[in-house]
Scaffold this motif. Structure first.
Motif, PDB file in Angstrom:
ATOM      1  N   SER A 243      11.336 -39.722  44.505  1.00  0.00           N
ATOM      2  CA  SER A 243      10.093 -40.005  43.794  1.00  0.00           C
ATOM      3  C   SER A 243      10.333 -40.334  42.323  1.00  0.00           C
ATOM      4  CB  SER A 243       9.148 -38.802  43.907  1.00  0.00           C
ATOM      5  OG  SER A 243       9.719 -37.655  43.280  1.00  0.00           O
ATOM      6  N   LEU A 244      11.511 -39.933  41.809  1.00  0.00           N
ATOM      7  CA  LEU A 244      11.823 -40.211  40.402  1.00  0.00           C
ATOM      8  C   LEU A 244      12.503 -41.551  40.198  1.00  0.00           C
ATOM      9  CD1 LEU A 244      13.189 -36.703  39.362  1.00  0.00           C
ATOM     10  CD2 LEU A 244      10.912 -37.604  38.969  1.00  0.00           C
ATOM     11  N   GLN A 245      12.979 -42.186  41.294  1.00  0.00           N
ATOM     12  CA  GLN A 245      13.756 -43.414  41.156  1.00  0.00           C
ATOM     13  C   GLN A 245      12.943 -44.548  40.521  1.00  0.00           C
ATOM     14  OE1 GLN A 245      17.003 -43.474  41.637  1.00  0.00           O
ATOM     15  NE2 GLN A 245      16.961 -45.536  40.747  1.00  0.00           N
ATOM     16  N   PRO A 246      11.665 -44.763  40.923  1.00  0.00           N
ATOM     17  CA  PRO A 246      10.906 -45.849  40.261  1.00  0.00           C
ATOM     18  C   PRO A 246      10.786 -45.650  38.751  1.00  0.00           C
ATOM     19  CG  PRO A 246       9.788 -45.120  42.261  1.00  0.00           C
ATOM     20  CD  PRO A 246      10.895 -44.155  42.033  1.00  0.00           C
ATOM     21  N   LYS A 247      10.570 -44.422  38.348  1.00  0.00           N
ATOM     22  CA  LYS A 247      10.462 -44.170  36.913  1.00  0.00           C
ATOM     23  C   LYS A 247      11.799 -44.388  36.214  1.00  0.00           C
ATOM     24  CE  LYS A 247       8.143 -42.830  33.305  1.00  0.00           C
ATOM     25  NZ  LYS A 247       7.050 -43.645  32.775  1.00  0.00           N
ATOM     26  N   ILE A 248      12.889 -43.996  36.849  1.00  0.00           N
ATOM     27  CA  ILE A 248      14.220 -44.221  36.260  1.00  0.00           C
ATOM     28  C   ILE A 248      14.483 -45.718  36.139  1.00  0.00           C
ATOM     29  CG2 ILE A 248      16.688 -43.914  36.629  1.00  0.00           C
ATOM     30  CD1 ILE A 248      16.059 -41.241  37.953  1.00  0.00           C
ATOM     31  N   SER A 249      14.150 -46.473  37.204  1.00  0.00           N
ATOM     32  CA  SER A 249      14.361 -47.926  37.159  1.00  0.00           C
ATOM     33  C   SER A 249      13.520 -48.565  36.061  1.00  0.00           C
ATOM     34  CB  SER A 249      14.001 -48.531  38.520  1.00  0.00           C
ATOM     35  OG  SER A 249      14.782 -47.966  39.558  1.00  0.00           O
ATOM     36  N   GLU A 250      12.297 -48.120  35.924  1.00  0.00           N
ATOM     37  CA  GLU A 250      11.442 -48.658  34.868  1.00  0.00           C
ATOM     38  C   GLU A 250      12.008 -48.351  33.482  1.00  0.00           C
ATOM     39  OE1 GLU A 250       6.849 -48.164  33.181  1.00  0.00           O
ATOM     40  OE2 GLU A 250       7.500 -47.118  35.009  1.00  0.00           O
ATOM     41  N   THR A 251      12.530 -47.137  33.311  1.00  0.00           N
ATOM     42  CA  THR A 251      13.120 -46.778  32.015  1.00  0.00           C
ATOM     43  C   THR A 251      14.349 -47.618  31.711  1.00  0.00           C
ATOM     44  OG1 THR A 251      12.344 -44.508  32.337  1.00  0.00           O
ATOM     45  CG2 THR A 251      14.023 -44.857  30.666  1.00  0.00           C
ATOM     46  N   ILE A 252      15.198 -47.839  32.717  1.00  0.00           N
ATOM     47  CA  ILE A 252      16.397 -48.669  32.516  1.00  0.00           C
ATOM     48  C   ILE A 252      15.985 -50.096  32.166  1.00  0.00           C
ATOM     49  CG2 ILE A 252      18.400 -49.639  33.682  1.00  0.00           C
ATOM     50  CD1 ILE A 252      18.606 -47.028  35.260  1.00  0.00           C
TER      51      ILE A 252
END
Length: 575
Positions: free
Chosen positions: A400-409
């Motif tokens: 569930s955290l992967q989309p937010k991590i991708s957006e941050t990158i």
């Protein structure tokens, strides 16, 4: 001294005195209320004053002068001072005025109770006195009647003509009146004894006790006034340390005013980075004149040299020379009409002078670096949270955290790209400023200009690094169709067109909008008109062009679509 023993007969005066004491206390309470209102209004007016003079602009538009910063510091200290006045008002309201009003009500109730007891005791004494007085009057009346009966009996007893029955009747009446007088006497004596006892109790027990209570009440009122006087002063004294700090802060702010630092800020804020204009060249209009005997004028050129040179060259146009001279005076002359227009805001700040452009680029790079650091911190926090979820699945789903991590990158990559782009522009500006400084130093040493040509900001170059470009289109102005040019620096047009050979063509352009060219040095152009480019935009928003008729001048870069010649020979760009 005790009121009960010394003022046993001053009940009415003590009544008036205790009423005066309560009135005085309420008068002081009214004074405190008015002083409280003054403090509150003073604090309110101070805060309104501070709010009125506090800056309402954004932080970026705030002046950085020490005099302004010190004034704002003084305003902050004054706001804190107003807060202390509010503290004083609050202390006075609760510990002085409120306490006085409550105590005044208690005093009124207590005084009323004591006075009622005094009046009740006085009524009891008055009642006892009336009984005694009535018995006294009755005794007196009975004694008088007995005396009359005695006189009647004596008269009849001595009268020889009186019958025995009349004498006996008078004797019986005398006996009755004497008996009633004795009873009245006994009653009067008893009432008198009771009254004396009541009177002694009244003046030795009841009244002293009541007066003592009134005395205690009045003394407590006096003590309370003293306490409120002290509390009134303490409310002021408690804030003195903070008020002193506020005043010290104002003094420190005054000492922080630095006139030299303010002068340096003015230089930093308005420094353009352009070079000062060079010296005016001497324009010799007597080259084609020959020496005559009538005026005694001697030509500057020897005759032999003129013979060797052959026929004289073309004469320079005096009007053209005057036009060049006027161009030199723009920097100090009247500001062009279009200078008040707002220049289009460009992403690379190329519409600013070099020094101001460099400062804004540095500021933007700093802001982008801060945003990048925030994104990096957020990425690290998300990665740590993901590791925790992977080790403890019951706490959450790691995916569930992967989309937010991708957006941050993704945001980090965008910010890095922006930083790189702005650093490129910054390097370009700093490189130009460095080259200008080197050229100015070289010109000071040799007292001559390379190529014999001057750029609009008074610097010279033979750099051809910007000679070849692919076709591109400049941004359009803020309001298409506006005949006025963007707002350039009025100090940028001090060049002169004093070359014998025309500049080579390095490209061509098409006018996107019409341009009036109302100022000297600018070129009039109509919409869709094609012009030749002879000098590129040097970052000031203006391009030097030539019409097909040979007329040269500057046009706004944002008004034309430029196409550079890739294989132009001998193209020279002056920056």
């Amino acid at each position: 001294m005790s009121w009960g023993t010394e003022l046993w007969d001053q009940f009415d005066n003590l009544d008036k005195h205790t009423q005066w004491g309560i009135d005085f206390l309420e008068r002081y309470a009214k004074f405190v209320k008015e002083r409280l209102d003054i403090e509150q209004n003073y604090a309110k007016q101070l805060r309104s004053l501070v709010k009125k003079y506090c800056p309402k602009r954004s932080k970026d538009e705030e002046p950085r002068f020490t005099s302004c910063l010190s004034f704002y510091s003084i305003l902050n200290e004054l706001n804190d001072y107003a807060g202390q006045r509010e503290v004083v008002a609050e202390e006075i309201a609760h510990k002085v005025y409120g306490e006085l009003m409550r105590y005044s009500q208690d005093l009124k109730a207590e005084r009323k109770h004591h006075l009622q007891e005094g009046r009740k005791a006085q009524q009891c004494l008055d009642h006892s006195w009336k009984q005694m007085d009535n018995s006294k009057k009755k005794f007196e009346r009975e004694c008088k009647e007995a005396e009359k009966s005695q006189l009647t009996f004596d008269r009849l007893d001595n009268d020889i003509n009186a019958t025995k029955s009349e004498v006996e009747k008078a004797k019986a009446q005398l006996y009755l009146r004497t008996h009633m007088a004795d009873e009245s006497k006994n009653e009067y004596a008893a009432q008198l004894q009771n009254f004396n006892a009541d009177q002694w109790k009244h003046f030795n027990n009841a009244i002293p006790h009541i007066f003592k209570n009134l005395q205690d009440m009045d003394e407590r009122r006096t003590v309370k006034l003293g306490e409120t006087y002290r509390s009134f002063a303490e409310a002021e004294r408690r804030v003195i340390p903070i008020v002193s700090k506020c005043l010290e802060g104002m003094v420190s702010a005054a000492k922080a005013v630095n006139e030299r630092k303010d002068s340096a800020i003015v230089v930093e804020s308005f420094k353009s980075g352009f070079d000062p204009p060079s010296d005016f060249p001497f324009e010799d209009f007597s080259q084609n004149l020959s020496r005559t005997g009538s005026d005694g004028t001697i030509s500057n050129t020897p005759k032999g040299e003129r013979d060797r040179d052959g026929a004289p060259g073309p004469r320079s146009d005096p009007k053209h020379q005057m036009s060049r001279t006027k161009n030199k005076l723009w920097r100090f002359g009247k500001k062009p009409k279009w200078s008040v227009k707002m220049a289009p805001s460009l992403e690379d700040f190329s519409h600013f002078p070099p020094e101001q452009r460099r400062k804004r680029l540095l500021q933007r790079i700093d802001e982008l670096n801060k945003e990048l650091q925030k994104e990096m911190d957020q990425r690290d926090a998300l990665n740590k949270m993901k590791d925790v979820y992977e080790k403890n699945p019951q706490m959450g789903d790691p995916s569930s955290l992967q989309p937010k991590i991708s957006e941050t990158i993704c945001n980090m990559e965008k910010l890095r790209s922006e930083i790189h782009k702005n650093e490129t522009w910054l390097s370009e500006v700093e490189g130009k400023q460095s080259s200008r400084g080197d050229r100015r130093h070289s010109a000071d040493n040799h007292h001559q200009t390379p190529q014999g040509r001057e750029s609009p900001e008074g610097s010279y170059t033979d750099d051809t690094s910007q000679e070849h470009h692919t076709p591109h289109r400049r941004p359009s102005p803020a309001q298409p169709g506006n005949p006025n040019p963007p707002n350039p620096d009025p100090h940028e047009f001090d060049d002169e067109f004093d070359d014998d050979d025309p500049l080579p063509v390095i490209g061509h352009c098409k006018a996107l909008y019409s341009f009036g060219g109302q100022n000297e040095g600018t070129l009039v152009m109509a919409e869709d008109e094609v012009l030749y480019i002879i000098e590129e935009d040097k970052g000031d928003g203006w391009t030097r062009a030539r019409k097909q008729s040979g007329e040269e001048g500057y046009v706004p870069t944002s008004y034309v679509e430029i196409t550079m010649e890739k294989n132009s020979k001998g193209a020279v760009t002056y920056i």
